[in-house]
Scaffold this motif. Structure first.
Motif, PDB file in Angstrom:
ATOM      1  N   ARG A 131       0.820  -1.211   0.000  1.00 47.72           N
ATOM      2  CA  ARG A 131       0.000   0.000   0.000  1.00 47.72           C
ATOM      3  C   ARG A 131       0.857   1.266   0.000  1.00 47.72           C
ATOM      4  NH1 ARG A 131      -2.896  -3.366  -1.191  1.00 47.72           N
ATOM      5  NH2 ARG A 131      -4.845  -4.089  -0.263  1.00 47.72           N
ATOM      6  N   ASP A 178       3.770  -1.681 -11.260  1.00 49.26           N
ATOM      7  CA  ASP A 178       2.870  -2.110 -10.186  1.00 49.26           C
ATOM      8  C   ASP A 178       3.100  -1.317  -8.899  1.00 49.26           C
ATOM      9  OD1 ASP A 178       5.418  -3.549 -10.238  1.00 49.26           O
ATOM     10  OD2 ASP A 178       4.672  -4.634  -8.489  1.00 49.26           O
ATOM     11  N   ALA A 215       3.818   1.975  -8.956  1.00 55.82           N
ATOM     12  CA  ALA A 215       3.493   3.380  -9.225  1.00 55.82           C
ATOM     13  C   ALA A 215       2.216   3.827  -8.521  1.00 55.82           C
ATOM     14  CB  ALA A 215       3.374   3.604 -10.731  1.00 55.82           C
ATOM     15  N   SER A 216       1.288   2.892  -8.308  1.00 59.26           N
ATOM     16  CA  SER A 216       0.006   3.265  -7.700  1.00 59.26           C
ATOM     17  C   SER A 216       0.069   3.366  -6.177  1.00 59.26           C
ATOM     18  CB  SER A 216      -1.064   2.246  -8.092  1.00 59.26           C
ATOM     19  OG  SER A 216      -0.709   0.960  -7.609  1.00 59.26           O
ATOM     20  N   LYS A 246       1.203   4.732  -2.400  1.00 56.81           N
ATOM     21  CA  LYS A 246       1.544   6.025  -1.803  1.00 56.81           C
ATOM     22  C   LYS A 246       3.068   6.050  -1.654  1.00 56.81           C
ATOM     23  CE  LYS A 246       1.069   8.709   2.481  1.00 56.81           C
ATOM     24  NZ  LYS A 246       0.492   8.715   3.846  1.00 56.81           N
ATOM     25  N   LYS A 247       3.717   6.913  -2.429  1.00 56.65           N
ATOM     26  CA  LYS A 247       5.174   6.908  -2.519  1.00 56.65           C
ATOM     27  C   LYS A 247       5.747   8.033  -1.657  1.00 56.65           C
ATOM     28  CE  LYS A 247       4.606   7.311  -6.917  1.00 56.65           C
ATOM     29  NZ  LYS A 247       3.135   7.067  -6.870  1.00 56.65           N
ATOM     30  N   ASP A 288       4.644  11.076  -3.852  1.00 50.81           N
ATOM     31  CA  ASP A 288       3.411  11.699  -3.355  1.00 50.81           C
ATOM     32  C   ASP A 288       3.693  12.595  -2.151  1.00 50.81           C
ATOM     33  OD1 ASP A 288       1.530  10.348  -5.160  1.00 50.81           O
ATOM     34  OD2 ASP A 288       2.156   8.531  -4.101  1.00 50.81           O
ATOM     35  N   SER A 334      -4.379   9.098   0.331  1.00 44.74           N
ATOM     36  CA  SER A 334      -3.957  10.073  -0.681  1.00 44.74           C
ATOM     37  C   SER A 334      -2.850  10.932  -0.139  1.00 44.74           C
ATOM     38  CB  SER A 334      -5.137  10.954  -1.080  1.00 44.74           C
ATOM     39  OG  SER A 334      -5.536  11.773   0.010  1.00 44.74           O
TER      40      SER A 334
END
Length: 436
Positions: free
Chosen positions: A60, A79, A81-82, A84-85, A120, A431
């Motif tokens: 996640r 995979d 990239a989606s 929360k970085k 993010d 987010s």
């Protein structure tokens, strides 16, 4: 394993943070590379982790330090990239010191800018680190010959936040000498405050050290007043000795000579910590026949500056400890034995070693630059090499001035106990807008 911790340089403070998060945050999995060949880690780690990290639907959050080129990793592994970085900056390459300007490799800073653009949340361990990075982007990009991008700081800035490095301070009570134990026991709940209003002016201490004598000590020494039962046995002046119980001295007994000032330098053995300045200062003190001991600790890497071998030979009669201590317990024991901890850094974005030394009762002397004014009151900062030498000279002559001083730095504010919930919140999936 919803939190993916990725560290391309698993050593020093990078290792400390990853280990702490792994231990204190639930549901983490860690992938690392050894802390060797830093430049190659920055260049190629993404390719290694592309293959090393198995695919999993349970990820996640991705947390990585800025050594990793995050843009490359998420391009190679769509995979991820989606997720929360989160990109964590222990240091930034835009202002990292190099001995010659032409030695600065554009690629390292460029990698960090790209990583920020795909992250993010961008987290810095200090406000100095964050502001120096953001304010340097435009100048840094001007080294490109043409077609320079614009407005990058406006894209990156809203993602940024400061979250101090969380230190897991050990209980060092068993290592503390008597005078440090007495000081710690005598402190009020507010005596560790970092407020500059509460902090004694170091100029007053320096002035006192230059005028104090056994015959006529300062009327109001800038040290914490103690009851007779709390007066340290070592470093006492004549008046202190005379106040001791008769059972501990004879009328004609000479006062005990203070043990030498113990100076510790616990930093990486690299040029950016400016060991040259530190050793030059100690050599001046030695030439003036001042009494002191020195412990030079810290990790060594591939290229150790020549000054270390030279200084070891020239300062041999002053050396108490020399070299990296793999045992954390031994390291903390030395810090507890020391009186003064010195930084001569030309680069410091946080400074775990200085705060650990203060936790062990050391009096800090730091440059009035970099991150230090953010953490230490002005009374512990010096502006020039001459000021550093003058202050150490005074402390060598009158070590009781530091041994009776309660350092006004709230180390607890940088502990995991104080910061842990913020890190747990940061590592909660969601987010970027809700977490920044």
């Amino acid at each position: 394993m919803s939190v993916l911790l990725v560290e391309a340089f698993y050593g020093g403070s990078h290792k400390q943070l990853v280990d702490l998060l792994q231990e204190r945050v639930d549901d983490c999995v860690t992938y690392t590379l050894p802390a060797k060949k830093w430049h190659w880690r920055a260049r190629t780690a993404a390719l290694y982790f592309m293959q090393a990290i198995p695919a999993s639907p349970s990820y996640r959050v991705l947390f990585a330090s800025s050594v990793l080129n995050l843009a490359e990793l998420v391009a190679l592994r769509p995979d991820l990239a989606s997720l929360k970085k989160i990109l964590y900056f222990h240091e930034n390459q835009l202002i990292y010191p190099v001995r010659k300007s032409q030695e600065r490799d554009f690629q390292y800073g460029y990698n960090q800018i790209l990583s920020c653009l795909v992250a993010d949340v961008v987290v810095f361990n200090s406000a100095f680190n964050m502001h120096s990075f953001l304010s340097s982007i435009s100048t840094f990009m001007k080294t490109m010959p043409d077609h320079r991008p614009k407005g990058l700081e406006q894209l990156i800035g809203p993602k940024c936040r400061v979250l101090h490095f969380p230190i897991q301070f050990a209980d060092v009570t068993r290592f503390l000498p008597e005078h440090k134990l007495l000081l710690r026991q005598s402190q009020t709940p507010h005596s560790s405050s970092s407020s500059s209003e509460d902090s004694p002016d170091l100029s007053e201490i320096t002035k006192a050290s230059s005028t104090a004598s056994a015959r006529e000590p300062p009327n109001e020494p800038p040290v914490k007043k103690q009851s007779k039962a709390q007066e340290p046995q070592q470093g006492a002046n004549v008046e202190d000795t005379e106040r001791q119980p008769a059972s501990r001295q004879c009328a004609d007994q000479e006062p005990e000579k203070p043990r030498p000032l113990h100076i510790v330098w616990p930093h990486r053995w690299e040029h950016d910590k400016d060991p040259q300045l530190f050793f030059q200062t100690l050599l001046k003190l030695s030439e003036q026949e001042l009494n002191f001991e020195v412990s030079v600790l810290g990790e060594t890497f591939t290229d150790v500056p020549d000054i270390f071998a030279e200084a070891k030979e020239q300062l041999v009669s002053h050396i108490r400890h020399w070299g990296f201590m793999p045992s954390k317990e031994d390291y903390l024991r030395v810090l507890c034995q020391a009186d003064v901890v010195v930084s001569t850094a030309k680069h410091e974005f946080f400074g775990v070693a200085m705060l650990e030394a203060v936790h062990c009762g050391c009096y800090p002397l730091c440059p009035k630059a970099l991150v230090y004014p953010e953490i230490f009151p002005g009374s512990y900062l010096y502006s020039t090499p001459e000021q550093l030498c003058k202050r150490l000279r005074g402390f060598c002559k009158h070590p009781q001035l530091v041994r009776q001083h309660v350092v006004q730095v709230n180390t607890g504010a940088f502990s995991w106990d104080a910061l842990g919930e913020e890190y747990r919140s940061l590592l909660t999936a969601g987010s970027s807008s809700s977490s920044s």
